[in-house]
Design an enzyme around this catalytic site. Structure first.
Site, PDB file in Angstrom:
ATOM      1  CB  ALA A 251      -0.885  -0.029   1.237  1.00  0.00           C
TER       2      ALA A 251
ATOM      3  N   GLY B 285       0.711  -4.895   1.164  1.00  0.00           N
ATOM      4  CA  GLY B 285      -0.531  -4.931   0.398  1.00  0.00           C
ATOM      5  C   GLY B 285      -0.351  -5.534  -0.989  1.00  0.00           C
TER       6      GLY B 285
ATOM      7  CD  GLU C  85      -2.079  -7.553   3.334  1.00  0.00           C
ATOM      8  OE1 GLU C  85      -1.833  -6.363   3.024  1.00  0.00           O
ATOM      9  OE2 GLU C  85      -2.572  -7.862   4.420  1.00  0.00           O
TER      10      GLU C  85
ATOM     11  CD  GLU D 253       1.992  -5.468   5.782  1.00  0.00           C
ATOM     12  OE1 GLU D 253       2.799  -6.371   6.117  1.00  0.00           O
ATOM     13  OE2 GLU D 253       1.165  -5.606   4.875  1.00  0.00           O
TER      14      GLU D 253
END
Ligand code: HXC
Length: 257
Positions: free
Chosen positions: A64, A108, A111, A131
């Site tokens: 992300a 992300g 993911e 993260e």
């Protein structure tokens, strides 16, 4: 359509490329919304039987977008339904989605790859959930899909130490369906996607739905679901065609009905 997400049609395969190379394809709203719009388009297109999601040779996506979310507060994340609002479009697609991963698939990015139905990895691929290094945790399924794919031990290791896993380790652990030399990744993935898209689309969707059911139910419930869907496949003209073609020693001509 966003400039950060490029779509191409290759026969019956819809290709989605994340194209934000200067930020290693970090996923901001524009990218994620663009991927969602591309999926909407391919889902609605009757010609498309399979979707491929890819990045570039350096990164599928390095996570992300950290700059985008660094100043979020709790209320903003909650009210905007961060992640749920737009990331999960991949999960709801009924057509299969293959992630073709070269380079980094982190946070992300990892993911998002795991939201796809399978991952084909270039030999350069690196997966991780780093993260924790940023003072946060996976929030787009990493703590749930990773242990289901690779088991608890390796999922804990990756999420708690932030280390990266290479393609060979990822394949051995069950995260990755195939490893492909980087320069052939897209061609080989498109070839596999074309194979899938050449079958009967309703059958493809039934199989995808049934395999996914294995992760949502007990074995007996899953078997019951499979049996019912299998019975319903006898309602398809494509089933009559597929079995007749076998008996008559010819190629089937599926009509997606
Ligand atoms: C924003 C990013 C980014 C990210 C890389 N960049 N990752 N920008 N968000 N996640 C940007 C860098 O700032 C830099 O921009 C450019 O991409 C190139 O990155 P470098 O760091 O210079 O490249 P390199 O030295 O090769 O290192 C590659 C890397 C490193 C190891 C992948 O970039 C890195 O650690 N990135 C962050 C990985 C990460 O923590 N991902 C998880 C994010 S959190 P400039 O402008 O400086 O050139 C997350 C939350 C998930 O995903 C929860 C919900 C989704």
């Amino acid at each position: 359509m966003s400039k950060l997400v490029i779509t191409e049609v290759h026969g019956k395969v819809g290709l989605i490329r994340i194209s934000r190379p200067e930020a290693l394809n970090a996923l901001n709203n524009e990218v994620v919304d663009g991927i969602g719009a591309a999926i909407d388009g391919f889902e609605a297109d009757e010609n498309i039987g399979c979707i491929v999601l890819t990045g570039n040779e350096k990164a599928f996506a390095a996570g992300a977008d950290i700059g985008f979310m660094k100043d979020f507060d709790y209320m903003h994340a909650y009210k905007t339904d961060f992640i749920t609002r737009n990331w999960e479009r991949i999960k709801t697609t009924r057509k299969p989605v293959i992630a073709a991963v070269a380079g980094f698939a982190l946070g992300g990015g990892c993911e998002m790859a795991m939201m796809c139905d399978m991952i084909f990895a270039a030999d350069t691929a690196k997966f991780g959930q780093p993260e924790i290094r940023l003072g946060t945790m996976p929030g787009a399924g990493g703590t749930q899909r990773l242990p289901r794919a690779v088991g608890k031990a390796k999922a804990m290791d990756l999420c708690l130490t932030a280390r990266m896993m290479d393609a060979a380790e990822a394949e051995k652990a069950g995260l990755v369906a195939r490893i492909i030399p980087a320069e052939q990744l897209l061609d080989e993935t498109l070839k596999a996607a074309a194979t899938i898209a050449g079958f009967s689309l309703p059958v493809v969707m039934m199989i995808k739905e049934s395999v996914n059911r294995a992760f949502e139910s007990s074995l007996n419930e899953g078997l019951l679901f499979e049996r019912r869907v299998f019975h319903s496949a006898f309602a398809l003209e494509d089933q009559k065609e597929g079995m007749a073609a076998f008996v008559e020693k010819r190629k089937p001509a599926f009509r997606n009905c």
